[in-house]
Enzyme design. Structure first.
Site, PDB file in Angstrom:
ATOM      1  N   PRO A  74       0.802  -1.227   0.000  1.00  0.00           N
ATOM      2  CA  PRO A  74       0.000   0.000   0.000  1.00  0.00           C
ATOM      3  C   PRO A  74       0.838   1.281   0.000  1.00  0.00           C
ATOM      4  CG  PRO A  74      -0.965  -1.588   1.491  1.00  0.00           C
ATOM      5  CD  PRO A  74       0.339  -2.175   1.037  1.00  0.00           C
ATOM      6  N   CYS A  75       0.439   2.213  -0.860  1.00  0.00           N
ATOM      7  CA  CYS A  75       1.208   3.450  -1.035  1.00  0.00           C
ATOM      8  C   CYS A  75       0.629   4.631  -0.256  1.00  0.00           C
ATOM      9  CB  CYS A  75       1.274   3.808  -2.513  1.00  0.00           C
ATOM     10  SG  CYS A  75      -0.340   4.250  -3.222  1.00  0.00           S
ATOM     11  N   GLN A  76      -0.571   4.481   0.313  1.00  0.00           N
ATOM     12  CA  GLN A  76      -1.240   5.632   0.919  1.00  0.00           C
ATOM     13  C   GLN A  76      -0.415   6.283   2.021  1.00  0.00           C
ATOM     14  OE1 GLN A  76      -2.536   2.615   0.428  1.00  0.00           O
ATOM     15  NE2 GLN A  76      -4.714   2.665  -0.094  1.00  0.00           N
ATOM     16  N   PHE A 123       2.730   6.684   2.141  1.00  0.00           N
ATOM     17  CA  PHE A 123       3.903   7.381   1.610  1.00  0.00           C
ATOM     18  C   PHE A 123       3.546   8.483   0.617  1.00  0.00           C
ATOM     19  CE2 PHE A 123       5.214   2.812   2.117  1.00  0.00           C
ATOM     20  CZ  PHE A 123       5.890   2.982   3.313  1.00  0.00           C
ATOM     21  N   SER A 124       2.407   8.398   0.001  1.00  0.00           N
ATOM     22  CA  SER A 124       2.022   9.314  -1.069  1.00  0.00           C
ATOM     23  C   SER A 124       1.906  10.755  -0.587  1.00  0.00           C
ATOM     24  CB  SER A 124       0.692   8.866  -1.681  1.00  0.00           C
ATOM     25  OG  SER A 124       0.235   9.816  -2.623  1.00  0.00           O
TER      26      SER A 124
END
Length: 244
Positions: A74-76, A78-79
């Site tokens: 999941p990138c949320q 770090f985004s």
């Protein structure tokens, strides 16, 4: 080539690698809709669900230790579009769970005399410049270090480009002398592509054309962007074929 996939979603990896003859040994997805999609399209491939349970299952022999391990955690966390809580966010912490799975795979493979697995990890550029050095934690764990790897200068990396860092085939991914760490801002993942190229014949359609490479070089020059030397050399060699 057999691979294991976590955060499988609708399984883009299987779609991309099917023409190469690569097959999924197992998947790992928990969301209901993607799980239904996976069951429909890949009924014979086991979906092991929660990825946090995989290290123990792999070490116990319940789950296969494949040739290649891939996933886009999941990138949320770090985004730049989110709160950027990084590893303090349970979703961001799954990047370290990803490393735990890779280590379990390699432990099993080493016991049976197999080479370390190829590892392919995907995420957003924001992972490169978090306040807690998340990418350094990821690389350090992947390299078998007890501490995070520091970028040049000791601060947080500022790079915005994710590319692949090549591991020489004679070097285990678990060894501490990671290649190209000095060029950290341009590194976004670790995999042994040399192994991939030696184990399969990749159709030409999967490579960038000379025109595409020339276009990348033109845009980089126009924006004053300095490309990593290895990437610059590779793009030039293909682009020059167009004028030959």
């Amino acid at each position: 080539m057999k691979f294991g996939s976590v955060c499988s979603g609708i399984e883009a990896a299987s779609v991309a690698w099917h023409p190469l003859g690569w097959t999924a040994a197992w998947l790992s997805e928990i969301e209901s809709f993607p799980c239904a999609v996976l069951k429909h399209h890949y009924p014979d491939v086991p979906n092991h669900g929660d990825m946090t349970l995989l290290p123990e299952k792999i070490l116990s022999g319940q789950v296969e230790a494949p040739d290649l391990f891939c996933g886009g955690t999941p990138c949320q966390a770090f985004s730049v579009a989110g709160l950027r809580n990084s590893l303090d966010d349970a979703r961001g912490n799954l990047s370290l769970t990803f490393v735990g799975i890779a280590n379990a795979i390699d432990h099993v493979r080493s016991l049976r005399g197999d080479a370390p697995a190829i590892v392919f990890w995907e995420n957003v550029p924001g992972v490169l410049n978090t306040k807690d050095n998340a990418f350094g934690c990821f690389l350090g764990a992947l390299a078998g270090e007890s501490d995070p790897i520091k970028p040049p200068g000791g601060g947080s990396p500022s790079g915005q480009t994710l590319v692949v860092c090549l591991v020489p085939k004679e070097q285990s991914r678990g060894e501490s002398s990671m290649p190209n760490i000095s060029e950290w801002p341009n590194a976004g993942g670790v995999c042994s592509l040399s192994q991939v190229l030696e184990t399969t014949s990749i159709p030409q359609r999967f490579f960038l054309s000379s025109m595409a490479c020339a276009g990348i070089l033109r845009r980089a020059d126009k924006r004053g962007k300095e490309l990593p030397p290895a990437l610059q050399t590779a793009l030039l060699s293909v682009a020059q074929a167009m004028s030959a």
